[in-house]
Design an enzyme around this catalytic site. Structure first.
Site, PDB file in Angstrom:
ATOM      1  N   GLY A  14      49.985 159.140  25.245  1.00  0.00           N
ATOM      2  CA  GLY A  14      51.179 159.392  26.058  1.00  0.00           C
ATOM      3  C   GLY A  14      50.807 159.844  27.458  1.00  0.00           C
ATOM      4  O   GLY A  14      49.814 160.542  27.641  1.00  0.00           O
ATOM      5  N   ARG A  75      48.919 152.426  23.851  1.00  0.00           N
ATOM      6  CA  ARG A  75      48.444 152.735  22.500  1.00  0.00           C
ATOM      7  C   ARG A  75      47.853 151.416  21.996  1.00  0.00           C
ATOM      8  O   ARG A  75      48.529 150.397  21.992  1.00  0.00           O
ATOM      9  CB  ARG A  75      49.585 153.230  21.629  1.00  0.00           C
ATOM     10  CG  ARG A  75      50.301 154.424  22.296  1.00  0.00           C
ATOM     11  CD  ARG A  75      50.912 155.372  21.319  1.00  0.00           C
ATOM     12  NE  ARG A  75      51.785 156.324  22.007  1.00  0.00           N
ATOM     13  CZ  ARG A  75      51.520 157.621  22.175  1.00  0.00           C
ATOM     14  NH1 ARG A  75      50.413 158.139  21.708  1.00  0.00           N
ATOM     15  NH2 ARG A  75      52.378 158.410  22.801  1.00  0.00           N
ATOM     16  N   ASP A 106      44.465 163.769  21.002  1.00  0.00           N
ATOM     17  CA  ASP A 106      43.514 163.738  19.884  1.00  0.00           C
ATOM     18  C   ASP A 106      43.202 162.323  19.403  1.00  0.00           C
ATOM     19  O   ASP A 106      42.073 162.031  18.993  1.00  0.00           O
ATOM     20  CB  ASP A 106      43.954 164.649  18.732  1.00  0.00           C
ATOM     21  CG  ASP A 106      45.327 164.321  18.200  1.00  0.00           C
ATOM     22  OD1 ASP A 106      46.034 163.503  18.814  1.00  0.00           O
ATOM     23  OD2 ASP A 106      45.700 164.888  17.154  1.00  0.00           O
ATOM     24  N   THR A 129      47.620 165.794  27.516  1.00  0.00           N
ATOM     25  CA  THR A 129      48.754 165.579  26.608  1.00  0.00           C
ATOM     26  C   THR A 129      49.726 166.735  26.800  1.00  0.00           C
ATOM     27  O   THR A 129      49.291 167.888  26.918  1.00  0.00           O
ATOM     28  CB  THR A 129      48.312 165.497  25.129  1.00  0.00           C
ATOM     29  OG1 THR A 129      49.459 165.619  24.286  1.00  0.00           O
ATOM     30  CG2 THR A 129      47.321 166.591  24.744  1.00  0.00           C
ATOM     31  N   ASP A 131      51.518 168.037  24.707  1.00  0.00           N
ATOM     32  CA  ASP A 131      51.676 168.820  23.470  1.00  0.00           C
ATOM     33  C   ASP A 131      50.835 170.093  23.402  1.00  0.00           C
ATOM     34  O   ASP A 131      51.089 170.965  22.584  1.00  0.00           O
ATOM     35  CB  ASP A 131      51.320 167.959  22.244  1.00  0.00           C
ATOM     36  CG  ASP A 131      52.319 166.837  22.045  1.00  0.00           C
ATOM     37  OD1 ASP A 131      53.458 166.983  22.541  1.00  0.00           O
ATOM     38  OD2 ASP A 131      51.970 165.829  21.409  1.00  0.00           O
ATOM     39  N   ASP A 133      47.920 170.551  22.136  1.00  0.00           N
ATOM     40  CA  ASP A 133      47.511 170.710  20.737  1.00  0.00           C
ATOM     41  C   ASP A 133      46.024 170.463  20.491  1.00  0.00           C
ATOM     42  O   ASP A 133      45.635 170.076  19.395  1.00  0.00           O
ATOM     43  CB  ASP A 133      48.347 169.780  19.841  1.00  0.00           C
ATOM     44  CG  ASP A 133      48.196 168.319  20.224  1.00  0.00           C
ATOM     45  OD1 ASP A 133      47.577 168.038  21.257  1.00  0.00           O
ATOM     46  OD2 ASP A 133      48.713 167.468  19.490  1.00  0.00           O
ATOM     47  N   ARG A 175      56.024 167.113  17.887  1.00  0.00           N
ATOM     48  CA  ARG A 175      56.093 166.699  16.477  1.00  0.00           C
ATOM     49  C   ARG A 175      55.298 167.660  15.594  1.00  0.00           C
ATOM     50  O   ARG A 175      55.728 168.043  14.531  1.00  0.00           O
ATOM     51  CB  ARG A 175      55.542 165.276  16.311  1.00  0.00           C
ATOM     52  CG  ARG A 175      56.572 164.198  16.513  1.00  0.00           C
ATOM     53  CD  ARG A 175      56.059 162.860  16.032  1.00  0.00           C
ATOM     54  NE  ARG A 175      54.830 162.465  16.695  1.00  0.00           N
ATOM     55  CZ  ARG A 175      54.772 161.811  17.841  1.00  0.00           C
ATOM     56  NH1 ARG A 175      55.887 161.455  18.445  1.00  0.00           N
ATOM     57  NH2 ARG A 175      53.627 161.479  18.395  1.00  0.00           N
TER      58      ARG A 175
HETATM   59  P1  ATP Z   1      49.303 161.947  22.694  1.00  0.00           P
HETATM   60  O1  ATP Z   1      48.906 163.348  22.264  1.00  0.00           O
HETATM   61  O2  ATP Z   1      49.967 161.933  23.998  1.00  0.00           O
HETATM   62  O3  ATP Z   1      50.009 161.173  21.623  1.00  0.00           O
HETATM   63  P2  ATP Z   1      46.882 160.585  21.905  1.00  0.00           P
HETATM   64  O4  ATP Z   1      45.608 160.341  22.608  1.00  0.00           O
HETATM   65  O5  ATP Z   1      46.811 161.446  20.682  1.00  0.00           O
HETATM   66  O6  ATP Z   1      47.899 161.167  22.973  1.00  0.00           O
HETATM   67  P3  ATP Z   1      47.326 158.215  20.292  1.00  0.00           P
HETATM   68  O7  ATP Z   1      48.320 157.124  20.434  1.00  0.00           O
HETATM   69  O8  ATP Z   1      47.267 158.970  19.014  1.00  0.00           O
HETATM   70  O9  ATP Z   1      47.569 159.181  21.538  1.00  0.00           O
HETATM   71  O10 ATP Z   1      45.873 157.610  20.554  1.00  0.00           O
HETATM   72  C1  ATP Z   1      45.601 156.871  21.722  1.00  0.00           C
HETATM   73  C2  ATP Z   1      44.739 155.700  21.388  1.00  0.00           C
HETATM   74  O11 ATP Z   1      43.474 156.161  20.874  1.00  0.00           O
HETATM   75  C3  ATP Z   1      45.256 154.778  20.293  1.00  0.00           C
HETATM   76  O12 ATP Z   1      46.245 153.892  20.770  1.00  0.00           O
HETATM   77  C4  ATP Z   1      43.987 154.038  19.890  1.00  0.00           C
HETATM   78  O13 ATP Z   1      43.685 153.040  20.819  1.00  0.00           O
HETATM   79  C5  ATP Z   1      42.936 155.162  20.011  1.00  0.00           C
HETATM   80  N1  ATP Z   1      42.659 155.721  18.684  1.00  0.00           N
HETATM   81  C6  ATP Z   1      43.410 156.582  17.972  1.00  0.00           C
HETATM   82  N2  ATP Z   1      42.853 156.827  16.766  1.00  0.00           N
HETATM   83  C7  ATP Z   1      41.732 156.077  16.708  1.00  0.00           C
HETATM   84  C8  ATP Z   1      40.712 155.853  15.723  1.00  0.00           C
HETATM   85  N3  ATP Z   1      40.736 156.459  14.542  1.00  0.00           N
HETATM   86  N4  ATP Z   1      39.695 154.995  16.020  1.00  0.00           N
HETATM   87  C9  ATP Z   1      39.650 154.376  17.211  1.00  0.00           C
HETATM   88  N5  ATP Z   1      40.589 154.525  18.177  1.00  0.00           N
HETATM   89  C10 ATP Z   1      41.604 155.363  17.937  1.00  0.00           C
END
Ligand code: ATP
Length: 326
Positions: A14, A75, A106, A129, A131, A133, A175
């Site tokens: 995000g 994503r 994360d 992020t 959040d 978190d 969330r």
């Molecule tokens: P936010 O906290 O804003 O949601 P985030 O980094 O946690 O940010 P995610 O959509 O969970 O957002 O993850 C971002 C991207 O990281 C995913 O779209 C994917 O490309 C990659 N990613 C997430 N989990 C994995 C994984 N287990 N292995 C490889 N790539 C991953």
């Protein structure tokens, strides 16, 4: 320790206010120390699609005050597959990139950690992020701005709540994390704050609302979207069933919490973290996250930042909520 010459930077997950000041710091710090800097568009999708471009000092002019991210974010499911990781590696190698900086949450760090364990490209993560978190940083980029946005909305809703003697339930993002709800609730004078980390029975909530020593005519309750009682609409319905005399309204703040010009805090934090991430790569670090602890920038292991989900809510803030709303 091999010398880093060319680094790539991306934003993923995000969007969060503060990402642009952070990109600016990465680009200018990198160039200052003699590195070439490549910008990757749309997060991991851009690595896979080879959607990257060479950046210079002027590529990041006049972006300090902008929310969102000039590099775009996405994503990307393909990055979770081995074939996606391999495509990303080949594209980076073809451009001679020998260091990667990822700004995200994360999920982003999970992908980065996995990628750099399989392939020989050092990776540094920057917590971006709203959040808040992640373990290893007291604050993440965007959290302060998002909280200020919520407080501004609360102040406006309070005028209406007061004018009509209403009880407002305001749903905010979070969330799994009640960080925005807790801080915004304290700053905006909420009567009660419902969080994913702490269960609140509806009966207890109603008791709190009724228990003011001088009965209030209007009240605001903050509900983090991950609260176990359901969303703000569900909770408002249950409260109305118990106390039909309440004039109950619901506002879901939704995506307006994500964007907007970064606060000075997020601009400074983004600048510090971007600068520190480049210096970490130059110093030969990999699989680390740069974060703010106390008022110093520190490195944490990337896998700890994602696996060790400490309870981040400050106990004194939790203790204060009921006391300051009597
Ligand atoms: P936010 O906290 O804003 O949601 P985030 O980094 O946690 O940010 P995610 O959509 O969970 O957002 O993850 C971002 C991207 O990281 C995913 O779209 C994917 O490309 C990659 N990613 C997430 N989990 C994995 C994984 N287990 N292995 C490889 N790539 C991953």
């Amino acid at each position: 320790m091999s010398k880093v010459n060319k680094i790539a930077v991306l934003t993923s997950g995000g969007d969060a206010p503060g990402m642009n000041p952070c990109i600016r710091a990465v680009v200018r710090t990198g160039i200052y120390f003699g590195l070439q800097v490549v910008g990757v568009k749309q997060g991991y999708q851009g690595l896979i699609n080879n959607n990257m471009y060479d950046m210079n000092e002027r590529s990041v002019s006049n972006i300090l005050h902008l929310g969102g991210t000039i590099l775009k974010t996405a994503r990307c499911m393909e990055f979770k597959e081995e074939s996606g990781l391999e495509k990303a590696y080949k594209n980076l190698k073809n451009r001679d990139v020998d260091g990667l900086i990822v700004i995200g949450g994360d999920g982003t760090f999970t992908g980065a950690e996995r990628f750099s364990r399989i392939y020989d490209i050092p990776v540094i993560g920057i917590p971006g992020t709203i959040d808040n978190d992640l373990y290893g940083s007291d604050f993440t980029l965007g959290f302060d701005t998002a909280t200020n946005t919520v407080v501004e909305a609360l102040d406006k809703i309070r005028d209406t709540a007061d004018a009509h003697d209403r009880l407002f339930f305001i749903e905010v993002m979070g969330r799994d994390s009640g960080c925005i709800a807790l801080r915004a609730g304290i700053a905006g004078g909420a009567e009660a704050i419902l969080l994913p980390e702490k269960e609140t029975a509806i009966e207890e909530l109603i008791e709190n609302l009724k228990s003011g020593s001088n009965k209030k005519t209007s009240s605001i309750v903050i509900v983090a979207e991950g609260d176990k009682n359901g969303g703000a609409y569900d909770i408002a319905k249950k409260v109305k069933e118990h106390v039909p005399s309440y004039d109950v309204k619901v506002t879901i703040l939704g995506h307006l919490q994500r964007g907007g010009s970064p606060s000075s805090f997020d601009r400074v934090l983004g600048s510090r973290l971007g600068y520190a991430a480049v210096r970490a790569l130059i110093n030969g670090e990999t699989r680390k996250m740069v974060g703010l602890k106390g008022n110093t920038i520190q490195l944490a292991e990337l896998d700890e930042a994602i696996s060790h989900h400490e309870f981040k809510l400050e106990q004194d803030l939790l203790d204060m909520v009921d006391i300051l709303s009597i």
